[in-house]
Write a protein that holds these residues in place. Sequence first.
Motif, PDB file in Angstrom:
ATOM      1  N   ALA A  59       1.154   9.277  -5.948  1.00  0.00           N
ATOM      2  CA  ALA A  59       1.772  10.599  -5.958  1.00  0.00           C
ATOM      3  C   ALA A  59       2.621  11.074  -6.852  1.00  0.00           C
ATOM      4  O   ALA A  59       2.525  12.252  -7.602  1.00  0.00           O
ATOM      5  N   ALA A  60       3.641  10.122  -7.455  1.00  0.00           N
ATOM      6  CA  ALA A  60       4.649  10.282  -8.455  1.00  0.00           C
ATOM      7  C   ALA A  60       3.510  10.578  -9.618  1.00  0.00           C
ATOM      8  O   ALA A  60       3.971  11.668 -10.611  1.00  0.00           O
ATOM      9  N   ASN A  61       2.872   9.703  -9.850  1.00  0.00           N
ATOM     10  CA  ASN A  61       1.884   9.854 -11.197  1.00  0.00           C
ATOM     11  C   ASN A  61       0.865  11.098 -11.010  1.00  0.00           C
ATOM     12  O   ASN A  61       0.961  11.872 -12.153  1.00  0.00           O
ATOM     13  N   SER A  62       0.713  11.543 -10.116  1.00  0.00           N
ATOM     14  CA  SER A  62      -0.195  12.526  -9.890  1.00  0.00           C
ATOM     15  C   SER A  62       0.604  13.867 -10.267  1.00  0.00           C
ATOM     16  O   SER A  62       0.258  14.946 -10.945  1.00  0.00           O
ATOM     17  N   ALA A  63       1.905  14.102  -9.798  1.00  0.00           N
ATOM     18  CA  ALA A  63       2.914  15.144  -9.808  1.00  0.00           C
ATOM     19  C   ALA A  63       3.267  15.109 -11.423  1.00  0.00           C
ATOM     20  O   ALA A  63       3.322  16.095 -11.899  1.00  0.00           O
ATOM     21  N   LEU A  64       3.521  14.095 -12.075  1.00  0.00           N
ATOM     22  CA  LEU A  64       3.695  14.035 -13.464  1.00  0.00           C
ATOM     23  C   LEU A  64       2.622  14.612 -14.174  1.00  0.00           C
ATOM     24  O   LEU A  64       2.668  15.372 -15.351  1.00  0.00           O
ATOM     25  N   ALA A  65       1.308  14.156 -13.823  1.00  0.00           N
ATOM     26  CA  ALA A  65       0.248  14.395 -14.619  1.00  0.00           C
ATOM     27  C   ALA A  65       0.033  16.096 -14.488  1.00  0.00           C
ATOM     28  O   ALA A  65      -0.304  16.772 -15.533  1.00  0.00           O
ATOM     29  N   LYS A  66       0.015  16.667 -13.437  1.00  0.00           N
ATOM     30  CA  LYS A  66       0.195  17.942 -13.195  1.00  0.00           C
ATOM     31  C   LYS A  66       1.046  18.777 -13.946  1.00  0.00           C
ATOM     32  O   LYS A  66       0.749  19.800 -14.555  1.00  0.00           O
TER      33      LYS A  66
ATOM     34  N   LEU B 283       0.773  -1.354   0.013  1.00  0.00           N
ATOM     35  CA  LEU B 283       0.090  -0.052   0.028  1.00  0.00           C
ATOM     36  C   LEU B 283       1.026   1.067   0.012  1.00  0.00           C
ATOM     37  O   LEU B 283       0.474   2.291  -0.660  1.00  0.00           O
ATOM     38  N   GLU B 284       1.939   1.189   0.707  1.00  0.00           N
ATOM     39  CA  GLU B 284       2.937   2.403   0.588  1.00  0.00           C
ATOM     40  C   GLU B 284       3.289   2.855  -0.631  1.00  0.00           C
ATOM     41  O   GLU B 284       3.715   3.754  -0.957  1.00  0.00           O
ATOM     42  N   ARG B 285       3.961   1.544  -1.360  1.00  0.00           N
ATOM     43  CA  ARG B 285       4.372   1.478  -2.808  1.00  0.00           C
ATOM     44  C   ARG B 285       3.503   2.086  -3.644  1.00  0.00           C
ATOM     45  O   ARG B 285       3.555   3.092  -4.605  1.00  0.00           O
ATOM     46  N   LYS B 286       2.280   1.556  -3.380  1.00  0.00           N
ATOM     47  CA  LYS B 286       1.036   2.077  -4.284  1.00  0.00           C
ATOM     48  C   LYS B 286       0.690   3.667  -4.158  1.00  0.00           C
ATOM     49  O   LYS B 286       0.579   4.628  -5.210  1.00  0.00           O
TER      50      LYS B 286
END
Length: 122
Positions: free
Chosen positions: A46-53, A38-41
């Motif tokens: 969070a990383a994917n969200s930052a990239l998308a932003k 769950l922590e890795r997910k």
Amino acid sequence: MEFDMYLEREIELNQLHEDILSRREVLLRHSEWRLGHLERKRADSAANSALAKQRNKTLLEDITKVQSEFRGRASKGPSPKLQAFQESYHAMLESEIPVWKEGLRTAKKSPRSPRPPISPQR
């Protein structure tokens, strides 16, 4: 006799205790694995969200830039090449209009031949 019975019961209880400890260990390992997963997910999300932003921000900047360029071009009017093309096109149309009108006149004067009936397709 009674001593043997107590000894037997203690052995059973020790075995049961070992089984409980073993199951507890399995559950603990599974819980740790699940927590790590769950922590890795969460970190991946969070990383994917930052990239998308960042991607969205870049896209918005690109759109704004293109809109500004189009507004600038639109305010300048058509380019000289486009104006020359338009003038050439209009001159060609002007030269073709008499030919087109003559074609219409001759088409109106000539009798139309009746169309053959449409045969049903089989």
